[in-house]
Design an enzyme around this catalytic site. Sequence first.
Site, PDB file in Angstrom:
ATOM      1  N   ARG A  56      53.758 -10.478  16.085  1.00  0.00           N
ATOM      2  CA  ARG A  56      53.224 -11.744  16.624  1.00  0.00           C
ATOM      3  C   ARG A  56      53.967 -12.154  17.895  1.00  0.00           C
ATOM      4  NH1 ARG A  56      49.270 -14.671  14.320  1.00  0.00           N
ATOM      5  NH2 ARG A  56      48.970 -14.578  12.068  1.00  0.00           N
TER       6      ARG A  56
ATOM      7  N   GLY B  38      63.550  -1.077   4.919  1.00  0.00           N
ATOM      8  CA  GLY B  38      64.090  -0.971   3.569  1.00  0.00           C
ATOM      9  C   GLY B  38      64.016  -2.260   2.778  1.00  0.00           C
TER      10      GLY B  38
ATOM     11  N   LYS C 232      65.163  10.943  13.339  1.00  0.00           N
ATOM     12  CA  LYS C 232      65.898   9.794  13.868  1.00  0.00           C
ATOM     13  C   LYS C 232      67.238  10.206  14.455  1.00  0.00           C
ATOM     14  CE  LYS C 232      64.101   6.355  10.569  1.00  0.00           C
ATOM     15  NZ  LYS C 232      63.298   5.467  11.406  1.00  0.00           N
TER      16      LYS C 232
ATOM     17  N   ASP D  73      58.158   8.249   6.189  1.00  0.00           N
ATOM     18  CA  ASP D  73      59.526   8.737   6.018  1.00  0.00           C
ATOM     19  C   ASP D  73      59.579   9.741   4.883  1.00  0.00           C
ATOM     20  OD1 ASP D  73      60.444   7.054   7.956  1.00  0.00           O
ATOM     21  OD2 ASP D  73      61.697   5.810   6.646  1.00  0.00           O
TER      22      ASP D  73
ATOM     23  N   GLY E 187      58.330   3.493   5.541  1.00  0.00           N
ATOM     24  CA  GLY E 187      59.597   4.117   5.186  1.00  0.00           C
ATOM     25  C   GLY E 187      59.732   4.225   3.693  1.00  0.00           C
ATOM     26  N   SER E 188      60.532   3.314   3.125  1.00  0.00           N
ATOM     27  CA  SER E 188      60.802   3.353   1.699  1.00  0.00           C
ATOM     28  C   SER E 188      59.554   3.063   0.872  1.00  0.00           C
ATOM     29  CB  SER E 188      61.883   2.326   1.374  1.00  0.00           C
ATOM     30  OG  SER E 188      62.832   2.267   2.416  1.00  0.00           O
TER      31      SER E 188
ATOM     32  N   GLY F 138      59.075  -2.754   6.428  1.00  0.00           N
ATOM     33  CA  GLY F 138      58.691  -3.670   5.355  1.00  0.00           C
ATOM     34  C   GLY F 138      57.304  -3.453   4.801  1.00  0.00           C
TER      35      GLY F 138
END
Lengths: 193, 294
Positions: B165, B153, B81, B24, B235-236, B214
Amino acid sequence: MPKKVGVLALQGDFEAHAKALERAGAEPVLVRTAEDLKSIDGLVIPGGESTTMLKLLDFMNLKDPLREFAREKPVFGTCAGAILLAQEVRNPAQESFGVIDLTVDRNAYGRQIDSRVATIHPAPEFGERAGAGDVEAVFIRAPIIRRAGPAVKVLAEYEGDPVLVEQGRHLVATFHPELTQDSRVHKLFLSKL
Amino acid sequence: MFQDEQFRLKVGLAEMLKGGVIMDVVNAEQALIAEKAGAAAVMALERVPSDIRKEGGVARMSPVSKIREIMASVSIPVMAKARIGHFTEARILEALGVDYIDESEVLTPADEEHHIAKRDFKVPFVCGARNLGEALRRIAEGAAMIRTKGEAGSGNIVEAVRHIRTIVKEMKQLTVLGKEELVHEAKNLGAPLELVEWVAEHGKLPVPNFSAGGIATPADAALVLQLGAEAVFVGSGIFKSEDPEARAKAIIKAATYFNDPEKLLEASEDLGMAMPGLDVSKLPAEELMQTRGW
Protein backbone atom coordinates in the site's frame (compact mmCIF):
# COMPACT_ATOMS: atom_id res chain seq x y z
CA MET A 1 -13.49 -3.29 -36.06
CA PRO A 2 -10.18 -4.37 -34.51
CA LYS A 3 -9.68 -8.14 -34.19
CA LYS A 4 -10.24 -9.56 -30.71
CA VAL A 5 -7.19 -11.56 -29.74
CA GLY A 6 -7.01 -13.55 -26.53
CA VAL A 7 -3.90 -13.83 -24.37
CA LEU A 8 -3.76 -16.85 -22.10
CA ALA A 9 -3.43 -15.13 -18.72
CA LEU A 10 -2.72 -17.99 -16.31
CA GLN A 11 0.87 -17.00 -15.61
CA GLY A 12 3.73 -15.24 -17.43
CA ASP A 13 4.17 -12.05 -19.45
CA PHE A 14 0.58 -11.88 -20.68
CA GLU A 15 0.37 -8.14 -20.00
CA ALA A 16 3.36 -7.45 -22.25
CA HIS A 17 1.57 -9.40 -25.00
CA ALA A 18 -1.68 -7.51 -24.46
CA LYS A 19 0.20 -4.22 -24.89
CA ALA A 20 2.04 -5.51 -27.97
CA LEU A 21 -1.29 -6.57 -29.53
CA GLU A 22 -2.71 -3.12 -28.85
CA ARG A 23 0.29 -1.52 -30.57
CA ALA A 24 -0.27 -3.87 -33.53
CA GLY A 25 -3.90 -2.72 -33.80
CA ALA A 26 -5.84 -5.55 -32.13
CA GLU A 27 -8.10 -5.62 -29.10
CA PRO A 28 -6.54 -7.90 -26.45
CA VAL A 29 -8.69 -10.08 -24.20
CA LEU A 30 -7.19 -11.83 -21.14
CA VAL A 31 -8.22 -15.50 -21.21
CA ARG A 32 -8.59 -17.43 -17.95
CA THR A 33 -11.60 -19.67 -18.59
CA ALA A 34 -13.07 -21.76 -21.40
CA GLU A 35 -15.85 -19.18 -21.66
CA ASP A 36 -13.27 -16.49 -22.51
CA LEU A 37 -12.21 -18.49 -25.61
CA LYS A 38 -15.60 -18.12 -27.24
CA SER A 39 -15.41 -14.47 -28.21
CA ILE A 40 -11.91 -14.28 -29.70
CA ASP A 41 -10.47 -14.58 -33.23
CA GLY A 42 -7.05 -15.88 -32.23
CA LEU A 43 -5.06 -16.74 -29.11
CA VAL A 44 -1.57 -15.90 -27.86
CA ILE A 45 0.14 -18.26 -25.42
CA PRO A 46 2.73 -16.02 -23.72
CA GLY A 47 6.13 -16.61 -22.18
CA GLY A 48 6.30 -17.83 -18.60
CA GLU A 49 6.91 -21.21 -17.06
CA SER A 50 5.47 -23.96 -19.25
CA THR A 51 5.24 -26.40 -16.33
CA THR A 52 3.21 -23.87 -14.32
CA MET A 53 0.89 -23.19 -17.26
CA LEU A 54 0.33 -26.93 -17.77
CA LYS A 55 -0.66 -27.37 -14.12
CA LEU A 56 -3.06 -24.44 -14.28
CA LEU A 57 -4.58 -25.65 -17.57
CA ASP A 58 -5.15 -28.95 -15.82
CA PHE A 59 -6.69 -27.42 -12.69
CA MET A 60 -9.03 -25.33 -14.78
CA ASN A 61 -10.00 -28.07 -17.27
CA LEU A 62 -8.77 -25.85 -20.08
CA LYS A 63 -6.81 -28.43 -22.05
CA ASP A 64 -9.64 -29.76 -24.20
CA PRO A 65 -11.16 -26.33 -24.91
CA LEU A 66 -7.70 -25.13 -25.96
CA ARG A 67 -7.17 -28.13 -28.26
CA GLU A 68 -10.56 -27.50 -29.85
CA PHE A 69 -9.80 -23.82 -30.27
CA ALA A 70 -6.53 -24.60 -32.08
CA ARG A 71 -8.39 -26.86 -34.51
CA GLU A 72 -10.41 -23.89 -35.73
CA LYS A 73 -8.53 -20.69 -35.01
CA PRO A 74 -4.95 -19.36 -35.08
CA VAL A 75 -2.70 -19.68 -32.06
CA PHE A 76 0.61 -17.85 -31.55
CA GLY A 77 3.04 -19.21 -28.93
CA THR A 78 6.17 -17.47 -27.65
CA CYS A 79 8.83 -19.29 -25.61
CA ALA A 80 6.75 -21.24 -23.04
CA GLY A 81 3.89 -20.95 -25.55
CA ALA A 82 6.12 -22.52 -28.21
CA ILE A 83 6.84 -25.40 -25.84
CA LEU A 84 3.13 -25.99 -25.19
CA LEU A 85 2.30 -25.99 -28.91
CA ALA A 86 5.10 -28.36 -29.99
CA GLN A 87 4.65 -31.99 -31.00
CA GLU A 88 7.43 -33.23 -28.73
CA VAL A 89 9.12 -31.63 -25.71
CA ARG A 90 12.44 -32.79 -24.25
CA ASN A 91 14.84 -31.82 -21.43
CA PRO A 92 12.82 -32.95 -19.56
CA ALA A 93 10.00 -34.54 -21.54
CA GLN A 94 6.59 -33.07 -20.81
CA GLU A 95 3.08 -33.04 -22.15
CA SER A 96 2.26 -30.69 -25.06
CA PHE A 97 -0.57 -29.94 -27.48
CA GLY A 98 1.07 -31.10 -30.71
CA VAL A 99 -0.39 -28.19 -32.67
CA ILE A 100 2.84 -27.65 -34.64
CA ASP A 101 5.13 -30.45 -35.82
CA LEU A 102 8.22 -29.45 -33.81
CA THR A 103 10.60 -31.13 -31.42
CA VAL A 104 11.69 -28.64 -28.77
CA ASP A 105 14.37 -28.80 -26.07
CA ARG A 106 13.58 -26.70 -23.00
CA ASN A 107 16.11 -24.25 -21.48
CA ALA A 108 18.42 -25.24 -24.33
CA TYR A 109 20.73 -22.19 -24.20
CA GLY A 110 21.39 -22.77 -20.49
CA ARG A 111 20.34 -20.87 -17.40
CA GLN A 112 19.46 -17.19 -16.97
CA ILE A 113 23.09 -16.00 -17.35
CA ASP A 114 22.92 -17.46 -20.89
CA SER A 115 19.83 -15.43 -21.79
CA ARG A 116 20.56 -12.95 -24.59
CA VAL A 117 19.37 -10.25 -26.96
CA ALA A 118 20.32 -11.12 -30.57
CA THR A 119 19.80 -9.53 -33.96
CA ILE A 120 18.30 -12.01 -36.40
CA HIS A 121 17.90 -11.74 -40.16
CA PRO A 122 14.49 -13.14 -41.08
CA ALA A 123 13.76 -14.93 -44.38
CA PRO A 124 12.72 -12.66 -47.29
CA GLU A 125 9.15 -13.91 -46.92
CA PHE A 126 8.92 -12.39 -43.45
CA GLY A 127 9.98 -9.04 -44.93
CA GLU A 128 7.36 -9.26 -47.66
CA ARG A 129 4.55 -10.09 -45.28
CA ALA A 130 5.48 -8.11 -42.17
CA GLY A 131 8.02 -5.47 -43.20
CA ALA A 132 11.71 -5.64 -44.14
CA GLY A 133 14.68 -5.39 -41.81
CA ASP A 134 16.36 -7.28 -38.98
CA VAL A 135 14.48 -8.35 -35.88
CA GLU A 136 15.74 -7.89 -32.32
CA ALA A 137 15.16 -11.23 -30.59
CA VAL A 138 15.08 -11.46 -26.79
CA PHE A 139 15.82 -15.03 -25.64
CA ILE A 140 15.12 -15.75 -21.96
CA ARG A 141 15.85 -19.27 -20.74
CA ALA A 142 14.63 -20.07 -24.23
CA PRO A 143 13.92 -23.43 -25.87
CA ILE A 144 15.58 -24.53 -29.12
CA ILE A 145 13.64 -26.10 -31.98
CA ARG A 146 15.64 -29.23 -32.80
CA ARG A 147 13.35 -30.61 -35.48
CA ALA A 148 10.75 -28.95 -37.71
CA GLY A 149 8.42 -31.26 -39.66
CA PRO A 150 7.82 -30.98 -43.45
CA ALA A 151 4.66 -28.90 -43.00
CA VAL A 152 6.52 -26.26 -40.96
CA LYS A 153 7.74 -23.08 -42.67
CA VAL A 154 10.81 -21.44 -41.12
CA LEU A 155 10.56 -17.63 -41.15
CA ALA A 156 13.72 -16.86 -39.17
CA GLU A 157 16.74 -18.66 -37.74
CA TYR A 158 19.33 -17.86 -35.10
CA GLU A 159 22.67 -19.72 -35.01
CA GLY A 160 21.24 -22.23 -37.51
CA ASP A 161 18.13 -23.14 -35.47
CA PRO A 162 14.60 -22.07 -36.41
CA VAL A 163 13.28 -19.40 -34.03
CA LEU A 164 10.18 -18.14 -35.87
CA VAL A 165 8.05 -20.73 -37.67
CA GLU A 166 4.52 -21.23 -38.90
CA GLN A 167 2.38 -24.20 -39.77
CA GLY A 168 -0.91 -23.38 -41.43
CA ARG A 169 -2.74 -20.86 -39.27
CA HIS A 170 -0.39 -21.19 -36.29
CA LEU A 171 2.76 -19.23 -35.45
CA VAL A 172 5.58 -19.93 -33.00
CA ALA A 173 8.55 -17.87 -31.76
CA THR A 174 11.16 -19.12 -29.30
CA PHE A 175 12.03 -15.49 -28.49
CA HIS A 176 9.91 -12.65 -27.05
CA PRO A 177 8.71 -10.10 -29.64
CA GLU A 178 6.39 -8.74 -26.92
CA LEU A 179 9.41 -7.42 -24.99
CA THR A 180 10.45 -5.03 -27.80
CA GLN A 181 8.67 -2.08 -29.41
CA ASP A 182 8.76 -3.76 -32.87
CA SER A 183 5.20 -4.85 -33.77
CA ARG A 184 5.97 -6.76 -36.97
CA VAL A 185 5.75 -10.29 -35.52
CA HIS A 186 2.42 -9.51 -33.85
CA LYS A 187 1.18 -7.89 -37.07
CA LEU A 188 2.17 -11.04 -38.95
CA PHE A 189 0.01 -13.04 -36.55
CA LEU A 190 -2.91 -10.63 -36.96
CA SER A 191 -2.64 -11.03 -40.76
CA LYS A 192 -3.35 -14.76 -40.26
CA LEU A 193 -6.66 -14.19 -38.45
CA MET B 1 20.21 5.29 -19.21
CA PHE B 2 19.47 2.49 -16.75
CA GLN B 3 17.54 0.34 -19.23
CA ASP B 4 20.44 -1.21 -21.16
CA GLU B 5 20.42 -4.66 -22.79
CA GLN B 6 21.57 -6.54 -19.66
CA PHE B 7 18.90 -4.81 -17.60
CA ARG B 8 16.19 -5.76 -20.13
CA LEU B 9 17.20 -9.42 -19.94
CA LYS B 10 17.16 -9.35 -16.16
CA VAL B 11 13.75 -7.69 -16.07
CA GLY B 12 12.62 -10.05 -18.85
CA LEU B 13 12.91 -13.10 -16.59
CA ALA B 14 10.94 -11.27 -13.90
CA GLU B 15 8.24 -10.60 -16.53
CA MET B 16 8.02 -14.36 -17.13
CA LEU B 17 7.36 -14.97 -13.43
CA LYS B 18 4.39 -12.61 -13.23
CA GLY B 19 1.14 -14.05 -11.97
CA GLY B 20 3.18 -16.86 -10.45
CA VAL B 21 4.23 -18.12 -7.04
CA ILE B 22 7.87 -18.40 -5.99
CA MET B 23 8.32 -20.87 -3.15
CA ASP B 24 11.01 -21.22 -0.50
CA VAL B 25 12.50 -24.71 -0.45
CA VAL B 26 15.33 -26.19 1.60
CA ASN B 27 16.01 -29.38 -0.37
CA ALA B 28 15.35 -31.23 -3.64
CA GLU B 29 12.35 -33.06 -2.24
CA GLN B 30 10.57 -29.79 -1.44
CA ALA B 31 11.63 -28.30 -4.79
CA LEU B 32 9.97 -31.21 -6.59
CA ILE B 33 6.77 -30.76 -4.60
CA ALA B 34 6.80 -27.05 -5.49
CA GLU B 35 7.41 -27.68 -9.19
CA LYS B 36 4.78 -30.41 -9.32
CA ALA B 37 2.24 -28.06 -7.74
CA GLY B 38 2.98 -25.43 -10.41
CA ALA B 39 5.41 -22.97 -8.75
CA ALA B 40 6.89 -20.51 -11.27
CA ALA B 41 10.26 -20.66 -9.50
CA VAL B 42 11.82 -21.87 -6.27
CA MET B 43 14.01 -20.06 -3.76
CA ALA B 44 16.78 -22.22 -2.34
CA LEU B 45 17.63 -21.51 1.27
CA GLU B 46 19.11 -23.24 4.29
CA ARG B 47 16.20 -22.69 6.65
CA VAL B 48 12.80 -21.12 6.03
CA PRO B 49 12.34 -17.73 7.74
CA SER B 50 10.18 -19.03 10.60
CA ASP B 51 12.96 -21.46 11.56
CA ILE B 52 15.61 -18.74 11.30
CA ARG B 53 13.43 -16.70 13.63
CA LYS B 54 13.05 -19.59 16.08
CA GLU B 55 16.62 -20.86 16.07
CA GLY B 56 18.44 -17.53 15.87
CA GLY B 57 22.16 -17.34 15.12
CA VAL B 58 23.67 -16.05 11.89
CA ALA B 59 21.69 -16.93 8.76
CA ARG B 60 23.93 -17.24 5.68
CA MET B 61 23.77 -18.23 2.02
CA SER B 62 22.57 -21.81 1.63
CA PRO B 63 25.30 -24.49 1.31
CA VAL B 64 26.40 -24.85 -2.32
CA SER B 65 25.70 -28.60 -2.34
CA LYS B 66 22.06 -27.94 -1.35
CA ILE B 67 21.56 -25.36 -4.08
CA ARG B 68 23.18 -27.65 -6.64
CA GLU B 69 20.90 -30.49 -5.59
CA ILE B 70 17.86 -28.24 -6.02
CA MET B 71 19.06 -26.95 -9.42
CA ALA B 72 19.54 -30.51 -10.63
CA SER B 73 16.10 -31.61 -9.52
CA VAL B 74 13.80 -29.05 -11.23
CA SER B 75 13.48 -27.35 -14.63
CA ILE B 76 11.88 -24.12 -13.34
CA PRO B 77 14.13 -21.16 -12.38
CA VAL B 78 16.08 -21.50 -9.13
CA MET B 79 16.76 -18.44 -7.00
CA ALA B 80 19.01 -18.26 -3.96
CA LYS B 81 19.55 -15.76 -1.17
CA ALA B 82 22.71 -13.80 -0.40
CA ARG B 83 23.20 -11.64 2.69
CA ILE B 84 22.71 -7.88 2.28
CA GLY B 85 26.01 -6.39 1.13
CA HIS B 86 27.73 -9.77 0.81
CA PHE B 87 28.93 -9.45 -2.77
CA THR B 88 31.18 -12.49 -2.60
CA GLU B 89 28.27 -14.77 -1.63
CA ALA B 90 26.55 -13.26 -4.68
CA ARG B 91 29.57 -13.97 -6.91
CA ILE B 92 29.55 -17.59 -5.74
CA LEU B 93 25.84 -17.90 -6.54
CA GLU B 94 26.45 -16.34 -9.97
CA ALA B 95 29.29 -18.79 -10.67
CA LEU B 96 26.98 -21.61 -9.60
CA GLY B 97 24.48 -20.46 -12.24
CA VAL B 98 21.40 -19.67 -10.16
CA ASP B 99 18.77 -17.79 -12.17
CA TYR B 100 18.10 -14.99 -9.67
CA ILE B 101 19.75 -13.78 -6.47
CA ASP B 102 17.68 -12.43 -3.60
CA GLU B 103 19.75 -9.95 -1.60
CA SER B 104 17.63 -10.67 1.40
CA GLU B 105 16.87 -9.20 4.81
CA VAL B 106 15.86 -12.71 5.90
CA LEU B 107 19.58 -13.54 6.19
CA THR B 108 21.82 -11.74 8.66
CA PRO B 109 23.18 -8.61 6.95
CA ALA B 110 26.89 -8.62 6.14
CA ASP B 111 27.09 -4.85 5.69
CA GLU B 112 25.03 -2.38 7.69
CA GLU B 113 25.58 0.52 5.32
CA HIS B 114 25.87 -0.76 1.76
CA HIS B 115 23.98 -3.11 -0.49
CA ILE B 116 25.62 -5.07 -3.32
CA ALA B 117 26.49 -3.09 -6.48
CA LYS B 118 24.20 -5.26 -8.56
CA ARG B 119 24.70 -3.75 -12.01
CA ASP B 120 28.15 -5.35 -12.24
CA PHE B 121 26.57 -8.81 -12.23
CA LYS B 122 25.21 -10.79 -15.15
CA VAL B 123 22.75 -12.65 -12.92
CA PRO B 124 19.64 -10.63 -12.00
CA PHE B 125 18.82 -9.58 -8.43
CA VAL B 126 15.61 -9.15 -6.48
CA CYS B 127 15.59 -6.98 -3.35
CA GLY B 128 13.09 -6.23 -0.62
CA ALA B 129 11.57 -2.79 0.00
CA ARG B 130 9.11 -1.24 2.43
CA ASN B 131 8.62 2.04 0.62
CA LEU B 132 9.29 3.75 -2.69
CA GLY B 133 12.60 5.32 -1.67
CA GLU B 134 14.00 1.95 -0.66
CA ALA B 135 12.70 0.34 -3.87
CA LEU B 136 14.27 3.01 -6.10
CA ARG B 137 17.62 2.86 -4.28
CA ARG B 138 17.71 -0.89 -4.92
CA ILE B 139 16.81 -0.39 -8.59
CA ALA B 140 19.54 2.27 -8.85
CA GLU B 141 21.99 -0.34 -7.56
CA GLY B 142 20.78 -2.71 -10.29
CA ALA B 143 17.91 -4.76 -8.84
CA ALA B 144 15.69 -6.06 -11.68
CA MET B 145 12.79 -7.03 -9.43
CA ILE B 146 11.42 -5.60 -6.21
CA ARG B 147 9.47 -7.52 -3.63
CA THR B 148 7.78 -5.80 -0.77
CA LYS B 149 9.32 -7.14 2.43
CA GLY B 150 6.40 -7.83 4.70
CA GLU B 151 7.62 -9.62 7.82
CA ALA B 152 9.19 -12.93 6.80
CA GLY B 153 8.37 -16.02 8.83
CA SER B 154 5.48 -14.33 10.66
CA GLY B 155 2.56 -15.94 8.82
CA ASN B 156 0.98 -12.51 9.26
CA ILE B 157 0.00 -10.53 6.16
CA VAL B 158 -0.26 -7.14 7.87
CA GLU B 159 3.26 -5.94 7.04
CA ALA B 160 3.06 -7.10 3.41
CA VAL B 161 -0.15 -5.10 3.07
CA ARG B 162 1.42 -2.05 4.69
CA HIS B 163 4.40 -2.16 2.32
CA ILE B 164 2.52 -2.70 -0.93
CA ARG B 165 0.00 0.00 0.00
CA THR B 166 2.81 2.41 0.88
CA ILE B 167 4.64 1.90 -2.40
CA VAL B 168 1.49 2.12 -4.53
CA LYS B 169 0.39 5.31 -2.74
CA GLU B 170 3.83 6.94 -3.01
CA MET B 171 3.89 6.17 -6.74
CA LYS B 172 0.43 7.67 -7.25
CA GLN B 173 1.50 10.83 -5.45
CA LEU B 174 4.46 11.32 -7.78
CA THR B 175 2.25 11.25 -10.88
CA VAL B 176 0.56 14.54 -9.96
CA LEU B 177 3.71 16.52 -9.13
CA GLY B 178 5.42 19.12 -11.33
CA LYS B 179 9.03 18.86 -12.51
CA GLU B 180 10.48 21.12 -9.80
CA GLU B 181 8.56 19.21 -7.13
CA LEU B 182 10.08 15.94 -8.34
CA VAL B 183 13.59 17.20 -7.56
CA HIS B 184 12.51 17.92 -4.01
CA GLU B 185 10.74 14.55 -3.81
CA ALA B 186 13.87 12.75 -5.02
CA LYS B 187 15.69 14.35 -2.10
CA ASN B 188 12.99 13.22 0.35
CA LEU B 189 12.91 9.70 -1.04
CA GLY B 190 16.70 9.42 -1.13
CA ALA B 191 16.43 8.13 -4.69
CA PRO B 192 17.92 9.20 -8.04
CA LEU B 193 15.93 11.85 -9.91
CA GLU B 194 16.01 9.83 -13.15
CA LEU B 195 14.08 6.99 -11.48
CA VAL B 196 11.71 9.35 -9.65
CA GLU B 197 10.87 10.98 -13.01
CA TRP B 198 10.34 7.58 -14.61
CA VAL B 199 7.85 6.57 -11.89
CA ALA B 200 6.09 9.96 -12.10
CA GLU B 201 5.60 9.46 -15.84
CA HIS B 202 4.53 5.79 -15.77
CA GLY B 203 2.85 5.47 -12.37
CA LYS B 204 4.65 2.20 -11.68
CA LEU B 205 8.11 0.84 -10.95
CA PRO B 206 10.46 0.28 -13.92
CA VAL B 207 10.79 -3.35 -12.75
CA PRO B 208 8.16 -5.94 -11.71
CA ASN B 209 6.89 -5.49 -8.17
CA PHE B 210 6.21 -8.71 -6.29
CA SER B 211 5.07 -9.29 -2.71
CA ALA B 212 6.58 -11.34 0.12
CA GLY B 213 6.65 -11.79 3.87
CA GLY B 214 3.66 -13.29 5.68
CA ILE B 215 1.61 -14.96 2.94
CA ALA B 216 0.05 -18.08 4.46
CA THR B 217 -3.28 -18.65 2.67
CA PRO B 218 -4.76 -18.39 -0.87
CA ALA B 219 -6.70 -15.36 0.38
CA ASP B 220 -3.46 -13.67 1.50
CA ALA B 221 -1.96 -14.15 -1.96
CA ALA B 222 -5.07 -12.80 -3.68
CA LEU B 223 -5.14 -9.80 -1.31
CA VAL B 224 -1.65 -8.53 -2.14
CA LEU B 225 -2.23 -9.17 -5.85
CA GLN B 226 -5.41 -7.09 -5.72
CA LEU B 227 -3.46 -4.35 -3.97
CA GLY B 228 -1.07 -4.17 -6.92
CA ALA B 229 1.61 -6.85 -6.50
CA GLU B 230 2.38 -8.77 -9.72
CA ALA B 231 3.43 -12.14 -8.22
CA VAL B 232 4.04 -13.58 -4.76
CA PHE B 233 6.86 -15.17 -2.80
CA VAL B 234 5.74 -17.71 -0.22
CA GLY B 235 8.31 -18.66 2.38
CA SER B 236 7.38 -20.58 5.48
CA GLY B 237 3.70 -20.52 4.47
CA ILE B 238 3.88 -23.69 2.37
CA PHE B 239 6.21 -26.12 4.10
CA LYS B 240 5.25 -25.09 7.65
CA SER B 241 1.59 -25.83 6.95
CA GLU B 242 -0.18 -29.12 7.59
CA ASP B 243 -0.49 -30.17 3.94
CA PRO B 244 2.21 -28.41 1.87
CA GLU B 245 1.21 -29.99 -1.45
CA ALA B 246 -2.45 -28.98 -1.24
CA ARG B 247 -1.56 -25.50 0.03
CA ALA B 248 1.00 -24.96 -2.72
CA LYS B 249 -1.57 -25.83 -5.40
CA ALA B 250 -4.22 -23.66 -3.77
CA ILE B 251 -1.99 -20.58 -3.52
CA ILE B 252 -0.96 -21.01 -7.17
CA LYS B 253 -4.61 -21.18 -8.20
CA ALA B 254 -5.34 -18.07 -6.12
CA ALA B 255 -2.49 -16.16 -7.83
CA THR B 256 -4.12 -16.71 -11.23
CA TYR B 257 -7.72 -16.13 -10.14
CA PHE B 258 -7.03 -13.40 -7.56
CA ASN B 259 -9.98 -11.40 -8.87
CA ASP B 260 -12.51 -14.25 -8.94
CA PRO B 261 -14.17 -14.94 -5.54
CA GLU B 262 -15.76 -18.22 -6.74
CA LYS B 263 -12.39 -19.63 -7.75
CA LEU B 264 -10.82 -18.32 -4.54
CA LEU B 265 -13.47 -20.12 -2.53
CA GLU B 266 -12.67 -23.32 -4.42
CA ALA B 267 -8.95 -22.81 -3.74
CA SER B 268 -9.59 -22.26 -0.03
CA GLU B 269 -11.40 -25.57 0.66
CA ASP B 270 -9.85 -28.53 2.49
CA LEU B 271 -6.38 -27.15 3.04
CA GLY B 272 -5.64 -28.34 6.55
CA MET B 273 -4.05 -25.97 9.06
CA ALA B 274 -2.06 -22.93 7.95
CA MET B 275 1.29 -22.21 9.55
CA PRO B 276 1.03 -20.69 13.05
CA GLY B 277 1.16 -16.89 12.91
CA LEU B 278 2.85 -14.21 14.98
CA ASP B 279 1.53 -10.87 16.15
CA VAL B 280 4.10 -8.61 14.52
CA SER B 281 3.25 -5.66 16.79
CA LYS B 282 4.35 -7.76 19.80
CA LEU B 283 7.74 -8.64 18.29
CA PRO B 284 10.69 -6.78 19.85
CA ALA B 285 12.30 -4.35 17.38
CA GLU B 286 15.53 -6.36 17.20
CA GLU B 287 13.62 -9.42 15.96
CA LEU B 288 12.09 -7.62 12.97
CA MET B 289 13.65 -8.59 9.64
CA GLN B 290 12.01 -5.82 7.60
CA THR B 291 14.14 -3.09 9.19
CA ARG B 292 17.31 -4.65 7.72
CA GLY B 293 18.29 -2.80 4.54
CA TRP B 294 19.28 0.82 4.08
